[in-house]
Design a protein around this motif. Structure first.
Motif, PDB file in Angstrom:
ATOM      1  N   GLU A  12       0.743  13.117  22.352  1.00  0.00           N
ATOM      2  CA  GLU A  12      -0.158  11.998  22.628  1.00  0.00           C
ATOM      3  C   GLU A  12      -1.565  12.267  22.099  1.00  0.00           C
ATOM      4  O   GLU A  12      -2.251  11.388  21.624  1.00  0.00           O
ATOM      5  N   SER A  54      -0.359   3.762  19.811  1.00  0.00           N
ATOM      6  CA  SER A  54      -1.018   4.098  21.068  1.00  0.00           C
ATOM      7  C   SER A  54      -0.283   3.581  22.293  1.00  0.00           C
ATOM      8  O   SER A  54      -0.276   4.238  23.318  1.00  0.00           O
ATOM      9  N   SER A  55       0.340   2.410  22.200  1.00  0.00           N
ATOM     10  CA  SER A  55       0.983   1.925  23.417  1.00  0.00           C
ATOM     11  C   SER A  55       2.167   1.019  23.115  1.00  0.00           C
ATOM     12  O   SER A  55       2.032  -0.009  22.452  1.00  0.00           O
ATOM     13  N   ASP A  56       3.308   1.430  23.611  1.00  0.00           N
ATOM     14  CA  ASP A  56       4.518   0.613  23.476  1.00  0.00           C
ATOM     15  C   ASP A  56       4.349  -0.730  24.162  1.00  0.00           C
ATOM     16  O   ASP A  56       4.710  -1.768  23.633  1.00  0.00           O
ATOM     17  N   GLU A  57       3.754  -0.689  25.375  1.00  0.00           N
ATOM     18  CA  GLU A  57       3.658  -1.908  26.172  1.00  0.00           C
ATOM     19  C   GLU A  57       2.753  -2.931  25.510  1.00  0.00           C
ATOM     20  O   GLU A  57       3.095  -4.103  25.408  1.00  0.00           O
ATOM     21  N   VAL A  58       1.584  -2.456  25.054  1.00  0.00           N
ATOM     22  CA  VAL A  58       0.637  -3.373  24.430  1.00  0.00           C
ATOM     23  C   VAL A  58       1.241  -3.984  23.172  1.00  0.00           C
ATOM     24  O   VAL A  58       1.131  -5.187  22.936  1.00  0.00           O
ATOM     25  N   SER A  59       1.915  -3.125  22.366  1.00  0.00           N
ATOM     26  CA  SER A  59       2.459  -3.661  21.126  1.00  0.00           C
ATOM     27  C   SER A  59       3.557  -4.675  21.418  1.00  0.00           C
ATOM     28  O   SER A  59       3.688  -5.679  20.719  1.00  0.00           O
ATOM     29  N   ARG A  94       7.598  -2.811  16.486  1.00  0.00           N
ATOM     30  CA  ARG A  94       7.361  -1.375  16.407  1.00  0.00           C
ATOM     31  C   ARG A  94       8.130  -0.761  15.247  1.00  0.00           C
ATOM     32  O   ARG A  94       7.580   0.010  14.457  1.00  0.00           O
TER      33      ARG A  94
END
Lengths: 357, 305
Positions: A3, A224-229, A236
């Motif tokens: 990370e 940076s973020s799976d959720e945001v994308s 993705r």
């Protein structure tokens, strides 16, 4: 990838300075141990890298593929992927360019540009393999790219021994690429082929795309973020594969220009290690395109100067490899320590505020 | 083609890789990926030759080589577990350091006329068992360290799967947060696993130098550390399976060399590439994928939580 990889790699003037000083001191001690005067050695290192137009051209010729291979690391790194496969991608790029020129000499009408693009496409396809693995199956891209480096070496060895073996059939190498495809020199003064301009152009272009465009922004979100994308509807898989392919494209181009600008033919065991130096450049450059380009120039100078060093002072060129490692370790560890110190200070300030109020 | 002779050679020449892979399997189970295996083996190869040449004792050389492996692993652990450098970055950097460092030191240590080569370890035949047809000579006319390698693989497999220590190691690699809550000292477990990998990579590098090559040459490990990383995947992170997996790599390589020297029309490069392609296939199928420790390569520290 970790990370914090990008955070750890963030550039910082302090850490560069300390890193450079440490590398110089340790390097000087090594030279003393080898019985060489460090100042004489430093002098010949610098002369070998920048001393005259020939040496300067040499440095630039070496720095160009390293810079491209460095960008091949930087682009996927935005999505927190580490591409260790620059060497393999560079090799298939070189192979594609040479193969195309030998099999279809008719494309001479269009010129070298086709071969360079073909090299790029081959590199992109090679890099897409770990990209797809990562995106669809969660395969560790570090290990996959290392494996593909070895596979590319075997592929190249097969190519120069069998289908593309020279007409004279003496050595495991291809025929020379036709003169029309060879890259001209930059100018009368500078002994460097015009292929280096590709690297000179690629560095700011990549910097611009990553920093200022929607694509660069989306790529960073992917990392940076799976959720945001997912919330933003970013695919993705497309960015993971795309960033690997884009990196592979540049590494493949590096292979092609190396063939058309320097070697002129593919030889058994061709593996100049620019991909690995590209990785070093990207680490030193903190994952940022411009800084990576500058680091590539330093590494190119070290390679050119290292060769001169070996000739004039009997110091092995491999001493330069050790210097690179010391430079990375001291820069990254200092960068980490500086970051932590700042974070602690910020935290301390934050705690003081309510007390004062 | 003499398959038996090929297998004897394959087991012998793959012992360094098997050693490194066994240790790496343990280290990766605890969550630490050692890209620096190559550098550990190279440092150990240099140190073991240096000590063997100066002391005249292969055994001392072996011990010194093992110690060198532990030392490099310790440096890796400091960078990864304390300075929190990325594991891959740290490993690749250590490889560079070892590559340049041993090359420079070799020029300092072996100057001029001095003969820097040693007689390699001979084979130790096991009576009775070596009489077994076909497999007897393959398995029981090997070097002492090859037998030791099998024993180490068995012991570490047992430790990993049947003991509390093994559970702690696996917990550190699968879910370090939960492990820490249960009172496992994640950092210490990872340090110990990393040092184990260094010790075994050191033995592997020393065996390469003292049991196969007999001298030191720049970059003599030439990718074996990276192959060991692939072997770990083929073996699905099982230290015992690492031995047959390493032998598979050795066998295909031996076939390749055989084809090359016999001037066969079959391109030997197929056999050079085969183990890498096979490893990729294992990686790309869910079998290999699921077996990977979940937190492999991820830094873990308690102070940021």
């Amino acid at each position: 990838m970790s990370e914090r990889l990008q955070g750890l790699l963030r550039s910082d003037a302090t850490s560069y300075a300390i890193g450079a000083v440490l590398a110089t001191v340790v390097g000087g001690l090594v030279l003393l141990a080898l019985g060489t005067d460090p100042f004489t050695a430093m002098n010949s290192l610098i002369r070998g890298a920048f001393g005259n137009q020939h040496n300067l051209g040499n440095t630039l010729t070496l720095a160009a593929p390293i810079a491209l291979a460095g960008l091949a690391v930087v682009i996927p790194l935005e999505a927190k992927l580490l591409n260790v496969g620059g060497d393999g991608q560079l090799l298939v790029g070189a192979l594609a360019a040479v193969a195309l020129s030998l099999v279809f000499p008719e494309i001479a009408i269009v010129g070298a540009i086709v071969l360079i693009v073909a090299g790029g496409i081959a590199g992109a396809m090679w890099a897409s393999i770990p990209g797809v693995g990562r995106a669809k199956l969660g395969v560790n891209e570090v290990v996959a790219t290392i494996l593909l480096n070895f596979t590319a070496l075997a592929l190249l060895s097969w190519a120069v021994n069998h289908p593309l073996r020279e007409t004279a059939d003496i050595y495991p190498q291809t025929d020379r690429v036709a003169d029309v495809f060879l890259l001209p020199k930059v100018g009368e003064m500078l002994q460097a082929h015009i292929g280096i301009l590709v690297a000179v152009a690629a560095v700011p272009i990549v910097a611009f795309v990553l920093a200022k465009t929607m694509t660069g922004y989306r790529l960073r979100i992917t990392g940076s973020s799976d959720e945001v994308s997912r919330y933003l509807g970013i695919s993705r898989a497309r960015f993971v594969i795309g960033s690997m392919a884009a990196g592979g494209f540049l590494a493949g181009i590096a292979g092609a220009i190396q063939m058309l600008g320097v070697q002129g033919r593919l030889i058994e065991g061709f593996n100049p290690g620019y991909g690995f130096d590209g990785l070093v450049a990207a680490f030193l450059g903190g994952g940022r395109p411009i800084a990576t380009g500058v680091a590539a120039l330093v590494l190119g100078a070290l390679r050119a100067g290292g060769a001169e060093l070996e000739v004039t002072t009997q110091v092995p060129a491999s001493a330069v490899v050790m210097l690179q490692a010391i430079l990375i370790i001291s820069t990254l560890v200092t960068r980490h320590a500086v970051g932590r110190y700042r974070a602690q200070r910020a935290l301390a300030r934050h705690r003081e505020v309510p007390a004062a109020a | 083609m003499d398959i038996q002779a090929l297998l004897v050679t394959a087991l012998w020449t793959m012992t360094p890789i098997a050693f490194a892979a066994i240790g790496e399997a343990v280290s990766e189970r605890s969550g630490v990926l050692n890209i620096g295996l190559e550098g550990m083996m190279l440092t150990s190869a240099f140190v073991s030759i240096y000590v063997a040449v100066t002391s005249g004792s292969l055994e001392l050389g072996l011990l010194a080589g093992a110690a060198a492996g532990v030392l490099v692993a310790g440096l890796n652990a400091v960078l990864v577990l304390w300075a929190h450098l990325d594991q891959v970055v740290a490993g690749l950097t250590l490889n560079l350091l070892a590559l340049g460092g041993t090359s420079v030191l070799a020029r300092l240590a072996f100057t001029g006329t001095e003969n820097a080569s040693v007689p390699t370890f001979g084979s130790v035949d096991i009576p009775l068992l070596k009489e077994i047809p076909f497999i007897g000579p393959i398995l029981f006319e090997q070097r002492l360290l090859t037998y030791l390698c099998v024993i180490v693989g068995l012991v570490l497999f047992f430790v990993l799967t049947r003991t509390t220590t093994g559970l702690r190691i696996q917990a550190a690699g699968e879910d370090p947060d939960a492990a820490a809550l249960e009172g496992v000292n994640v950092r210490r477990v990872r340090l110990a696993s990393n040092l184990t990998a260094g010790l075994l990579a050191g033995l592997g590098g020393a065996f390469l130098a003292l049991g196969i090559v007999g001298t030191f040459a720049d970059n003599m490990v030439s990718g074996r550390g990276f192959i060991a990383l692939a072997v770990v995947i083929i073996a699905r992170w099982n230290p015992l399976l690492a031995i047959p997996a390493a032998a598979f790599f050795g066998f295909t390589e031996a076939i390749g060399i055989q084809l090359q020297t016999s001037g066969s029309s079959i391109p030997f490069q197929i056999f050079v590439a085969l183990p890498y392609v096979a490893t990729l296939v294992v990686l790309f199928t869910r079998i290999g994928n699921k077996a990977a420790p979940r937190q492999l390569g991820q830094a873990w520290r308690v102070d940021v939580r």
